[in-house]
Design a protein around this motif. Structure first.
Motif, PDB file in Angstrom:
ATOM      1  N   GLY A  23     -20.849  15.800   7.611  1.00  0.00           N
ATOM      2  CA  GLY A  23     -21.490  14.807   9.014  1.00  0.00           C
ATOM      3  C   GLY A  23     -22.047  16.349   9.576  1.00  0.00           C
ATOM      4  O   GLY A  23     -21.983  17.022   8.635  1.00  0.00           O
ATOM      5  N   ARG A  27     -22.648  20.085   8.682  1.00  0.00           N
ATOM      6  CA  ARG A  27     -23.908  20.412   8.626  1.00  0.00           C
ATOM      7  C   ARG A  27     -24.363  21.953   9.351  1.00  0.00           C
ATOM      8  O   ARG A  27     -25.307  23.070   9.663  1.00  0.00           O
ATOM      9  CB  ARG A  27     -25.158  19.140   9.069  1.00  0.00           C
ATOM     10  CG  ARG A  27     -26.623  19.688   9.472  1.00  0.00           C
ATOM     11  CD  ARG A  27     -26.992  18.283  10.476  1.00  0.00           C
ATOM     12  NE  ARG A  27     -26.698  18.560  11.716  1.00  0.00           N
ATOM     13  CZ  ARG A  27     -25.889  17.134  12.264  1.00  0.00           C
ATOM     14  NH1 ARG A  27     -26.117  15.845  11.810  1.00  0.00           N
ATOM     15  NH2 ARG A  27     -25.310  17.374  13.073  1.00  0.00           N
ATOM     16  N   ASP A  37     -17.636  17.441  18.082  1.00  0.00           N
ATOM     17  CA  ASP A  37     -16.250  16.551  17.517  1.00  0.00           C
ATOM     18  C   ASP A  37     -16.312  16.869  15.893  1.00  0.00           C
ATOM     19  O   ASP A  37     -17.640  17.691  15.525  1.00  0.00           O
ATOM     20  CB  ASP A  37     -16.832  15.606  18.096  1.00  0.00           C
ATOM     21  CG  ASP A  37     -18.038  14.772  18.105  1.00  0.00           C
ATOM     22  OD1 ASP A  37     -18.929  15.201  17.183  1.00  0.00           O
ATOM     23  OD2 ASP A  37     -18.253  13.549  18.622  1.00  0.00           O
ATOM     24  N   ARG A 157     -32.431   8.220  14.891  1.00  0.00           N
ATOM     25  CA  ARG A 157     -31.557  10.033  14.258  1.00  0.00           C
ATOM     26  C   ARG A 157     -32.627  10.562  13.431  1.00  0.00           C
ATOM     27  O   ARG A 157     -32.136  11.937  14.223  1.00  0.00           O
ATOM     28  CB  ARG A 157     -30.571   8.800  13.252  1.00  0.00           C
ATOM     29  CG  ARG A 157     -29.760   8.817  13.834  1.00  0.00           C
ATOM     30  CD  ARG A 157     -28.617   7.789  13.511  1.00  0.00           C
ATOM     31  NE  ARG A 157     -27.191   8.671  12.767  1.00  0.00           N
ATOM     32  CZ  ARG A 157     -26.419   9.567  12.598  1.00  0.00           C
ATOM     33  NH1 ARG A 157     -25.697   9.163  14.133  1.00  0.00           N
ATOM     34  NH2 ARG A 157     -25.893  10.467  11.859  1.00  0.00           N
ATOM     35  N   ARG A 191     -27.925   1.333  22.230  1.00  0.00           N
ATOM     36  CA  ARG A 191     -28.345   2.243  20.889  1.00  0.00           C
ATOM     37  C   ARG A 191     -29.427   3.127  21.020  1.00  0.00           C
ATOM     38  O   ARG A 191     -28.728   4.291  20.842  1.00  0.00           O
ATOM     39  CB  ARG A 191     -28.078   1.818  19.258  1.00  0.00           C
ATOM     40  CG  ARG A 191     -26.378   0.791  18.852  1.00  0.00           C
ATOM     41  CD  ARG A 191     -26.425   0.452  17.871  1.00  0.00           C
ATOM     42  NE  ARG A 191     -26.479   0.986  16.898  1.00  0.00           N
ATOM     43  CZ  ARG A 191     -25.949   0.780  15.219  1.00  0.00           C
ATOM     44  NH1 ARG A 191     -27.449  -0.117  15.160  1.00  0.00           N
ATOM     45  NH2 ARG A 191     -25.835   1.915  14.647  1.00  0.00           N
TER      46      ARG A 191
HETATM   47  P1  ATP Z   1     -23.384  15.120  15.327  1.00  0.00           P
HETATM   48  O1  ATP Z   1     -23.972  16.546  16.079  1.00  0.00           O
HETATM   49  O2  ATP Z   1     -24.533  13.749  16.505  1.00  0.00           O
HETATM   50  O3  ATP Z   1     -22.317  14.477  15.932  1.00  0.00           O
HETATM   51  P2  ATP Z   1     -23.792  13.470  13.185  1.00  0.00           P
HETATM   52  O4  ATP Z   1     -24.021  13.921  12.147  1.00  0.00           O
HETATM   53  O5  ATP Z   1     -22.457  13.738  12.740  1.00  0.00           O
HETATM   54  O6  ATP Z   1     -24.101  14.203  14.237  1.00  0.00           O
HETATM   55  P3  ATP Z   1     -22.576  11.115  13.951  1.00  0.00           P
HETATM   56  O7  ATP Z   1     -22.628   9.887  14.365  1.00  0.00           O
HETATM   57  O8  ATP Z   1     -21.158  11.734  13.929  1.00  0.00           O
HETATM   58  O9  ATP Z   1     -23.515  12.531  13.603  1.00  0.00           O
HETATM   59  O10 ATP Z   1     -22.406  10.527  12.320  1.00  0.00           O
HETATM   60  C1  ATP Z   1     -21.442  11.444  10.814  1.00  0.00           C
HETATM   61  C2  ATP Z   1     -21.759  10.576  10.093  1.00  0.00           C
HETATM   62  O11 ATP Z   1     -21.660   9.476  10.143  1.00  0.00           O
HETATM   63  C3  ATP Z   1     -23.204  11.112   9.933  1.00  0.00           C
HETATM   64  O12 ATP Z   1     -23.313  12.632   9.058  1.00  0.00           O
HETATM   65  C4  ATP Z   1     -23.776  10.290   8.837  1.00  0.00           C
HETATM   66  O13 ATP Z   1     -23.562  10.996   7.607  1.00  0.00           O
HETATM   67  C5  ATP Z   1     -22.731   8.645   9.116  1.00  0.00           C
HETATM   68  N1  ATP Z   1     -23.713   7.921   9.902  1.00  0.00           N
HETATM   69  C6  ATP Z   1     -23.283   8.015  11.018  1.00  0.00           C
HETATM   70  N2  ATP Z   1     -24.644   7.244  11.612  1.00  0.00           N
HETATM   71  C7  ATP Z   1     -24.878   6.619  10.938  1.00  0.00           C
HETATM   72  C8  ATP Z   1     -26.239   5.340  10.390  1.00  0.00           C
HETATM   73  N3  ATP Z   1     -26.540   5.096  11.262  1.00  0.00           N
HETATM   74  N4  ATP Z   1     -26.799   5.393   8.919  1.00  0.00           N
HETATM   75  C9  ATP Z   1     -25.868   5.632   8.106  1.00  0.00           C
HETATM   76  N5  ATP Z   1     -25.065   7.191   8.011  1.00  0.00           N
HETATM   77  C10 ATP Z   1     -24.721   7.023   9.752  1.00  0.00           C
END
Ligand code: ATP
Ligand code: MG
Length: 363
Positions: A23, A27, A37, A157, A191
């Protein structure tokens, strides 16, 4: 941060499970951006994780994931899973813990969010997502229409990642948003607000707002004033312009601030009484929106003879004694008048002067 994450992966691996960073952190790491985090994906179940992290602070533990805190870094550790049938286009009806990382990656939203890192620091990229990362493009994992239908939050998102990372949305994503945007109406305001806050606080917030408007999401999100937002330096200021405290969730404190900013937008923010009444912060936020330099407002603020009632060199007892009166609502009026006189520098903030004023005015 990476060091702590690798330590966590090893703690899980030591017990015989698989674990990977996934995630946002991976990235951002590949893009050279810092993360707040770290998300970890593993085949250990939450129950097994609780056993492993007995001595670590566990902040929460729900929907099959646990959040632990280590050296001030938040780790969200989630068990590999498959999700079945979405209810109301948001929550899966059923989740099943599985043993395959590759399968887990397929339920994730965008390709750029599926890249993993193992405990040796090696990148694992099953879905060939690095290519999309290099091309700065946001593509869903699988069919965009289906993925947005499953969970409409993903549309927001997509816009959030596009805004904060300066990535473009693939044509398929754009078309699917246009087709499925009506589903946002059913999504909880809580949300929606979380993602909107992230868009509004991004360095590229104005571009994000333009995208929301261009795709017609302002209507679906009931943000009819979105085109009036010209300055995003203050999140409270943005919500004050949007004027939706009756539909979106805010704490009482936030509501108070938003309403104060709305009032402060209507008044002169360098006026001593307004500065005293609403304070420097609220007037500065209103000033930002109106294009008044913060310095000018701060300069007027530091020149105030008083900034709070207790700065007045007088007490209610002294006023009552001087006027020979019992306590009563009249005191409030006197105070307000004294404050105004002092703030506009028609009266000195000195006991004798204030008492003399009271006597002349109220006896
Ligand atoms: P951030 O930098 O905001 O933390 P992030 O990509 O890590 O971005 P998170 O909300 O922490 O986003 O979610 C962690 C991971 O979980 C995402 O990278 C994605 O792979 C998966 N994920 C989160 N929300 C969803 C969703 N609504 N549907 C599918 N996969 C999701
Ligand atoms: Mg994350």
């Amino acid at each position: 941060m990476l060091e702590e994450a690798i330590y966590i992966l090893k703690m899980i691996e030591e017990k015989g499970y698989k674990a990977y960073i996934v995630g946002g952190f991976v990235r951002n790491y590949l893009l050279g951006i810092e993360s707040n985090d770290i998300d970890i994906t593993t085949n250990a179940t939450p129950k097994e994780l609780r056993e492993i992290f007995k001595k670590v602070i566990i902040l929460s533990d729900d929907y099959g994931s646990i959040t632990v805190m280590k050296k001030n870094v938040r780790f969200e550790i989630t068990t590999f899973r498959k999700e079945y049938k979405y209810l109301d286009n948001r929550r899966p009806e059923k989740i099943e813990y599985i043993d395959s990382l590759e399968e887990d990656l397929k339920r994730r939203d965008f390709t750029i969010n599926t890249i993993c890192m193992d405990s040796k620091g090696e990148i694992i990229d099953y879905l060939n997502a690095k290519e999309d990362l290099n091309k700065k493009i946001i593509k869903t994992v699988g069919n965009a229409n289906d993925r947005f239908e499953e969970d409409s939050l993903r549309m927001l998102r997509a816009l959030r990642f596009s805004t904060s990372l300066n990535f473009s949305l693939s044509d398929e994503v754009i078309n699917a948003i246009l087709e499925k945007k009506h589903l946002l109406k059913k999504l909880s305001y809580h949300r929606k607000k979380e993602e909107l806050d992230k868009i509004f606080t991004s360095d590229r917030a104005l571009e994000g707002i333009k995208l929301l408007i261009d795709l017609g999401l302002d209507k679906e999100l009931e943000l009819k004033n979105l085109n009036k937002v010209k300055c995003t330096d203050s999140l409270i200021g943005v919500w004050a312009i949007l004027d939706v405290i009756d539909i979106y969730p805010f704490s009482n404190h936030e509501k108070d601030m938003i309403e104060s900013v709305q009032k402060a937008l209507q008044i002169n923010n360098k006026d001593p009484y307004n500065l005293y009444k609403y304070g420097l912060y609220i007037n500065s936020v209103a000033g930002l929106i109106k294009g008044i330099p913060k310095k000018e407002i701060a300069k007027s603020y530091v020149e105030l003879p008083i900034t709070k009632r207790s700065d007045l060199q007088i007490s209610s007892e002294e006023i009552m004694k001087e006027l020979n009166k019992e306590p009563g609502p009249y005191l409030k009026n006197i105070y307000e008048e004294i404050e105004k006189e002092v703030l506009y520098k028609r009266l000195e903030n000195k006991k004798e002067d204030i008492l003399k004023f009271c006597k002349e005015r109220y006896n």
